[in-house]
Design a protein around this motif. Sequence first.
Motif, PDB file in Angstrom:
ATOM      1  N   UNK A   4      37.258  43.503  51.945  1.00 42.04           N
ATOM      2  CA  UNK A   4      36.011  43.788  51.230  1.00 42.04           C
ATOM      3  C   UNK A   4      36.145  43.448  49.747  1.00 42.04           C
ATOM      4  N   UNK A   5      37.267  43.841  49.169  1.00 40.31           N
ATOM      5  CA  UNK A   5      37.505  43.543  47.759  1.00 40.31           C
ATOM      6  C   UNK A   5      37.390  42.042  47.513  1.00 40.31           C
ATOM      7  N   UNK A   6      38.066  41.256  48.351  1.00 34.13           N
ATOM      8  CA  UNK A   6      38.057  39.801  48.173  1.00 34.13           C
ATOM      9  C   UNK A   6      36.714  39.166  48.533  1.00 34.13           C
ATOM     10  N   UNK A   7      35.935  39.831  49.337  1.00 29.89           N
ATOM     11  CA  UNK A   7      34.595  39.327  49.660  1.00 29.89           C
ATOM     12  C   UNK A   7      33.655  39.454  48.456  1.00 29.89           C
ATOM     13  N   UNK A   8      33.779  40.556  47.734  1.00 29.54           N
ATOM     14  CA  UNK A   8      32.841  40.842  46.651  1.00 29.54           C
ATOM     15  C   UNK A   8      33.387  40.576  45.246  1.00 29.54           C
ATOM     16  N   UNK A   9      34.693  40.463  45.121  1.00 33.08           N
ATOM     17  CA  UNK A   9      35.307  40.267  43.804  1.00 33.08           C
ATOM     18  C   UNK A   9      36.175  39.015  43.846  1.00 33.08           C
ATOM     19  N   UNK A  10      35.891  38.089  42.961  1.00 36.91           N
ATOM     20  CA  UNK A  10      36.623  36.819  42.938  1.00 36.91           C
ATOM     21  C   UNK A  10      37.548  36.695  41.731  1.00 36.91           C
ATOM     22  N   UNK A  11      37.221  37.340  40.638  1.00 40.06           N
ATOM     23  CA  UNK A  11      38.012  37.231  39.415  1.00 40.06           C
ATOM     24  C   UNK A  11      39.399  37.822  39.579  1.00 40.06           C
ATOM     25  N   UNK A  12      40.402  37.030  39.265  1.00 39.16           N
ATOM     26  CA  UNK A  12      41.795  37.460  39.442  1.00 39.16           C
ATOM     27  C   UNK A  12      42.113  38.719  38.624  1.00 39.16           C
ATOM     28  N   UNK A  13      41.592  38.815  37.408  1.00 38.54           N
ATOM     29  CA  UNK A  13      41.860  40.002  36.585  1.00 38.54           C
ATOM     30  C   UNK A  13      41.273  41.265  37.214  1.00 38.54           C
ATOM     31  N   UNK A  14      40.092  41.144  37.793  1.00 39.15           N
ATOM     32  CA  UNK A  14      39.490  42.311  38.460  1.00 39.15           C
ATOM     33  C   UNK A  14      40.308  42.712  39.690  1.00 39.15           C
ATOM     34  N   UNK A  15      40.791  41.720  40.414  1.00 36.20           N
ATOM     35  CA  UNK A  15      41.564  42.006  41.625  1.00 36.20           C
ATOM     36  C   UNK A  15      42.891  42.677  41.276  1.00 36.20           C
ATOM     37  N   UNK A  16      43.600  42.128  40.284  1.00 36.88           N
ATOM     38  CA  UNK A  16      44.881  42.747  39.916  1.00 36.88           C
ATOM     39  C   UNK A  16      44.663  44.140  39.328  1.00 36.88           C
ATOM     40  N   UNK A  17      43.570  44.314  38.592  1.00 40.78           N
ATOM     41  CA  UNK A  17      43.240  45.652  38.079  1.00 40.78           C
ATOM     42  C   UNK A  17      43.017  46.622  39.252  1.00 40.78           C
ATOM     43  N   UNK A  18      42.302  46.171  40.260  1.00 39.49           N
ATOM     44  CA  UNK A  18      42.049  47.021  41.432  1.00 39.49           C
ATOM     45  C   UNK A  18      43.349  47.391  42.130  1.00 39.49           C
ATOM     46  N   UNK A  19      44.278  46.442  42.247  1.00 39.56           N
ATOM     47  CA  UNK A  19      45.583  46.741  42.851  1.00 39.56           C
ATOM     48  C   UNK A  19      46.360  47.765  42.018  1.00 39.56           C
ATOM     49  N   UNK A  20      46.273  47.633  40.690  1.00 38.00           N
ATOM     50  CA  UNK A  20      46.978  48.571  39.817  1.00 38.00           C
ATOM     51  C   UNK A  20      46.405  49.983  39.952  1.00 38.00           C
ATOM     52  N   UNK A  21      45.083  50.092  39.985  1.00 36.39           N
ATOM     53  CA  UNK A  21      44.462  51.411  40.145  1.00 36.39           C
ATOM     54  C   UNK A  21      44.805  51.990  41.523  1.00 36.39           C
ATOM     55  N   UNK A  22      44.814  51.130  42.540  1.00 33.74           N
ATOM     56  CA  UNK A  22      45.224  51.583  43.873  1.00 33.74           C
ATOM     57  C   UNK A  22      46.633  52.169  43.829  1.00 33.74           C
ATOM     58  N   UNK A  23      47.550  51.469  43.177  1.00 30.35           N
ATOM     59  CA  UNK A  23      48.945  51.931  43.113  1.00 30.35           C
ATOM     60  C   UNK A  23      49.046  53.277  42.400  1.00 30.35           C
ATOM     61  N   UNK A  24      48.353  53.418  41.293  1.00 29.52           N
ATOM     62  CA  UNK A  24      48.388  54.691  40.558  1.00 29.52           C
ATOM     63  C   UNK A  24      47.789  55.813  41.414  1.00 29.52           C
ATOM     64  N   UNK A  25      46.699  55.522  42.091  1.00 29.71           N
ATOM     65  CA  UNK A  25      46.080  56.536  42.950  1.00 29.71           C
ATOM     66  C   UNK A  25      47.018  56.951  44.080  1.00 29.71           C
ATOM     67  N   UNK A  26      47.745  56.011  44.636  1.00 24.35           N
ATOM     68  CA  UNK A  26      48.731  56.353  45.667  1.00 24.35           C
ATOM     69  C   UNK A  26      49.816  57.256  45.084  1.00 24.35           C
ATOM     70  N   UNK A  27      50.271  56.909  43.888  1.00 27.25           N
ATOM     71  CA  UNK A  27      51.289  57.729  43.222  1.00 27.25           C
ATOM     72  C   UNK A  27      50.786  59.136  42.952  1.00 27.25           C
TER      73      UNK A  27
END
Length: 191
Positions: A13-36
Motif C-alpha cells: 500500500x505504501x508503495x502504491x500511494x507513495x513514490x518519493x524515496x524520502x517519504x518511503x525511507x521516512x515511513x520505514x524509520x517511523x515504523x522502526x521507532x514504533x516497533x521499538x
Amino acid sequence: MECKLTREQANDLLHKYVKGENYITHSYAVEAIMRGLAKRLAPDDVEYWGICGLLHDLDEETAPWRDDFATHGPTSAKILRDEGFGDPVMENAIMSHNPVCGKQPETTLEYALIAADPMSGFIKAIAQIYPDKKVASVKHKSVNKRYKESRFAAGANRQFMMLIEKTGITWDEFIDIALESMTEIADQIGL
C-alpha cells in the motif's frame, strides 16, 4: 490488537500511494521507532504499531495538504477504508499525528506515533552532519545537544517529540529506543 493487513500488504500500500524515496525511507524509520516503542509499551502489538508507523504518511502524495493541512491524516484513513483495511484504532492513530485535522492524541499508541514521526527526521538530520552520515555514529548526548538548538532541524516539532512522556517513557529512554531502532534498519533507510 489484531491487524487486518499484514506488513507485506502495508508495504505494498505504501508503495502504491507513495513514490518519493524520502517519504518511503521516512515511513520505514517511523515504523522502526514504533516497533521499538511497542516492545516496551505493547509487546503483543509490535507488528500493529509498526504498521501504524509505516502507513502514517500514506496520503503524503495524494492529500491536498499543501492547500489544507487538515486533509493530512483523514485522507490516509479514507485510503485504508477504500482499500478494504478500515481500522478505527489505526485510523485514529494516523489522524492524531496531525492534530490540525481535528484529532488530538489520546491513547498510548497515538502519543507514540506523534512523537516518533518528528524524532525520525530529527535523528536523520543529526546523522547527516556527521562525516560518515550514519545513524550509528549519532550519540545520545548529540540528540540532547541538538534538541536544545531551536534552529537545528527546525521542522522537527519538539513539542510533539516530548509527548512521548505521556506514554510513560522518558525523553532519554526515547532517544535510546529511536537510535537503536533506526540503527537496526540503517541500510534500508540509507543511514
